[in-house]
Write an enzyme that holds these catalytic residues in place. Structure first.
Site, short mmCIF file in Angstrom:
data_model
loop_
_atom_site.label_atom_id
_atom_site.label_comp_id
_atom_site.label_asym_id
_atom_site.label_seq_id
_atom_site.Cartn_x
_atom_site.Cartn_y
_atom_site.Cartn_z
N ASN A 125 -59.48 63.89 -5.49
CA ASN A 125 -59.52 65.35 -5.47
C ASN A 125 -58.14 65.97 -5.24
O ASN A 125 -57.75 66.92 -5.92
CB ASN A 125 -60.52 65.84 -4.42
N THR A 170 -45.91 106.18 -34.57
CA THR A 170 -47.00 106.26 -33.59
C THR A 170 -48.25 106.46 -34.43
O THR A 170 -48.19 107.11 -35.49
CB THR A 170 -46.81 107.44 -32.60
N HIS A 171 -49.34 105.91 -33.99
CA HIS A 171 -50.60 105.94 -34.77
C HIS A 171 -50.40 105.32 -36.16
O HIS A 171 -51.12 105.66 -37.09
CB HIS A 171 -51.14 107.37 -34.92
N SER A 292 -50.79 81.07 -53.15
CA SER A 292 -52.22 81.09 -53.39
C SER A 292 -52.52 80.10 -54.50
O SER A 292 -51.74 79.96 -55.45
CB SER A 292 -52.66 82.49 -53.80
N LYS A 298 -48.60 85.35 -55.38
CA LYS A 298 -48.75 85.55 -53.94
C LYS A 298 -47.74 84.79 -53.11
O LYS A 298 -47.39 83.66 -53.40
CB LYS A 298 -50.15 85.10 -53.48
N ASN A 300 -47.82 84.45 -49.07
CA ASN A 300 -48.60 84.89 -47.92
C ASN A 300 -47.91 84.57 -46.59
O ASN A 300 -47.36 83.49 -46.42
CB ASN A 300 -49.98 84.22 -47.94
N GLU A 305 -49.92 85.07 -39.50
CA GLU A 305 -51.40 85.21 -39.48
C GLU A 305 -52.04 84.17 -38.57
O GLU A 305 -52.98 84.45 -37.84
CB GLU A 305 -51.96 85.06 -40.90
N TYR A 332 -64.16 70.70 -3.62
CA TYR A 332 -64.10 70.20 -5.00
C TYR A 332 -65.50 70.05 -5.60
O TYR A 332 -66.44 69.60 -4.94
CB TYR A 332 -63.39 68.84 -5.04
N GLN A 337 -63.35 69.29 -13.59
CA GLN A 337 -62.84 68.41 -14.65
C GLN A 337 -62.73 69.17 -15.97
O GLN A 337 -61.97 68.79 -16.85
CB GLN A 337 -63.80 67.22 -14.79
N LYS A 340 -59.18 71.03 -17.76
CA LYS A 340 -58.01 70.45 -18.44
C LYS A 340 -57.92 70.77 -19.91
O LYS A 340 -56.86 71.16 -20.41
CB LYS A 340 -58.00 68.94 -18.23
N1 ARG Z 1 -61.56 63.40 -13.30
C1 ARG Z 1 -61.73 64.22 -12.15
C2 ARG Z 1 -61.31 65.66 -12.44
O1 ARG Z 1 -60.65 65.86 -13.40
C3 ARG Z 1 -60.93 63.71 -11.01
C4 ARG Z 1 -61.48 64.05 -9.69
C5 ARG Z 1 -62.79 63.38 -9.48
N2 ARG Z 1 -63.27 63.55 -8.15
C6 ARG Z 1 -64.51 63.24 -7.80
N3 ARG Z 1 -64.84 63.44 -6.56
N4 ARG Z 1 -65.37 62.78 -8.65
O2 ARG Z 1 -61.62 66.58 -11.75
#
Ligand code: ARG
Length: 474
Positions: A125, A170-171, A292, A298, A300, A305, A332, A337, A340
């Protein structure tokens, strides 16, 4: 990105082998193993994880929880694993769940039982909370390098275009003449704020959670100041419960990234408009555009974009992370998790978009004649005429009305303001004299806005130089 199904599984081994399977009577369900695992995406944190573990092991040696010899074996093993990973010689196992347990298990395979001592006085954690902060720090530094390059390109272009007249809007209606350099420097101001926002975010996240362990701290005599220092953190975090559960920094970063993407999307919109034949203000080099498959004529503006389009996913990640956190009790929870993938995607997207712009923006070619012609068409100097009348002693509201009548006459006759004769102008307001034609020119109009933050070419050049100097100090 999602390689979950590509990783080797191990449904025949007991639940996570030696890492946490002690109390379990049956192996993890094969689906749950995949569902629970994060190694397919968090392996990206391997360098931060190894650096964090090395700092932790060295701290444990300094406080005599480990012997120097044990710490040395551990750090040597971790560095060897880092080389293996970088050489593509490391096998990530889904059964080992995440980056932390993959590396720890590989360490024990490599150096024997002493590897099992690394996890003394810590938990995944506080480990993962540390890894993401280290990652965010690196990510912000990399983003700032790209921002710097983009800003430098904008400022150089602004210097070259300091006297290029274009309509200001403006606008999206022609409002007053400005210089293209001035317009570009407005972009730079936005990016400068983005830079300082990222720096604030970095400063706030740069505290070390290690030592919080699972949630309550540890019974070992750890030196949190030392670990924090070894990892380049400003200080250890204050509260162990908060340390393992806080993801404010991920949300804050996503907010910063969203604002930057919003800015990039606004630039995108302008570049897209300006390259259209209706505006025809700029040319983007062919290498940043596509054709295109059906319409041979074209060209583009795909890069702007795409940047505009990718803004949505970064906003989405911000909302996703806010929602991820909104009902979590301390401390925690495995929910975290899920922080990420959105974070990585926001970083990757922002880096790519900044990279594209840093290459493309300096290569913009201003179609100066078209810009000037557009400014000349839209009564852009009407305010200058109103200001002129004020200088002749007429109250602004009255002068506004007089100029409104002048514009109405021009519209009816399809001519521009400077094409009205002195006689016609005097019929609208007797105070007008023949010096009026000086203020009705585009060059006179921009040159007159000669104050700090104004569009007069000499002010634009001054502002560009100042912005360049500011950039060179960071
Ligand atoms: N893979 C977990 C995460 O990204 C790591 C921490 C896991 N902790 C636990 N008590 N299961 O959060």
């Amino acid at each position: 990105m999602n390689k979950k199904n590509d990783l080797p599984t191990s449904s025949s081994t007991p639940a996570n082998g030696s890492l946490w399977g002690g109390r379990f009577q049956e192996p993890t369900d094969a689906f749950v193993e995949r569902f629970n695992a994060s190694v397919s995406f968090d392996q990206r944190l391997y360098a931060q994880d190894i650096n964090g573990s090395i700092a932790h092991a060295e701290m444990l040696a300094a406080t005599h929880v480990l012997t120097d010899e044990e710490a040395l074996q551990i750090t040597t093993g971790l560095l060897a694993i880092k080389s293996d990973i970088e050489a593509g010689d490391f096998i990530w196992l889904q059964a080992r769940e995440d980056v932390h347990m993959n590396i720890e298990a590989a360490l024990t395979e490599k150096i024997g039982d002493v590897g099992k001592k690394l996890h003394t006085g810590r938990s995944r954690n506080d480990q993962v909370a540390t890894d993401i902060r280290l990652y965010m720090r690196d990510a912000i530094d990399a983003i700032n390098v790209k921002l710097h390059r983009l800003q430098a390109g904008i400022i150089e272009l602004a210097k070259n275009e300091a006297a290029t007249i274009m309509p200001g809007f403006t606008h999206l209606q022609i409002a007053q003449p400005v210089t293209f350099g001035h317009h570009l420097l407005a972009w730079n101001e936005m990016l400068e704020r983005d830079y300082t926002r990222l720096c604030d975010c970095r400063a706030r996240l740069n505290v070390c959670p290690l030592g919080a362990a699972a949630l309550a701290g540890t019974t070992f005599p750890i030196d949190r100041e030392l670990t924090a220092k070894k990892l380049g953190f400003d200080r250890p975090s204050n509260n162990s419960l908060d340390s393992v559960s806080d993801r404010d920094f991920a949300i804050e970063f996503s907010a910063c990234a969203s604002i930057t993407m919003m800015h990039l999307s606004r630039f995108a919109e302008e570049m897209i408009l300006w390259t259209s034949s209706q505006f025809d203000f700029i040319e983007l080099p062919d290498r940043f555009c596509t054709g295109s498959s059906i319409m041979p004529q074209k060209k583009n503006p795909d890069v702007p974009e795409l940047v505009r389009g990718k803004t949505g996913r970064v906003y989405g990640h911000l909302m996703g992370l806010l929602t991820l956190m909104k009902s979590q009790p301390l401390a925690y929870n495995k929910d975290n998790q899920e922080d990420k993938e959105p974070l990585f995607d926001s970083v990757d997207t922002l880096l790519d978009c900044l990279h594209a712009y840093a290459d493309m923006v300096p290569a913009i070619v201003a179609k100066r004649d078209n810009m000037r012609a557009a400014a000349a068409k839209g009564f852009a100097t009407a305010t200058d005429l109103a200001d002129y009348l004020v200088r002749k002693g007429i109250a602004f509201r009255d002068s506004h009305a007089v100029v409104g009548q002048a514009v109405a006459q021009c519209v009816a006759r399809d001519i521009d303001l400077p094409e009205l004769s002195l006689h016609e102008l005097q019929a609208l307001c007797p105070s007008i004299e023949d010096d009026v034609f000086g203020v009705l020119t585009l060059d006179g109009s921009v040159a007159a806005r000669d104050h700090l933050g104004g569009t007069a070419p000499r002010r634009v050049l001054e502002a560009a130089n100042k912005a360049g100097q500011n950039l060179s100090t960071r």
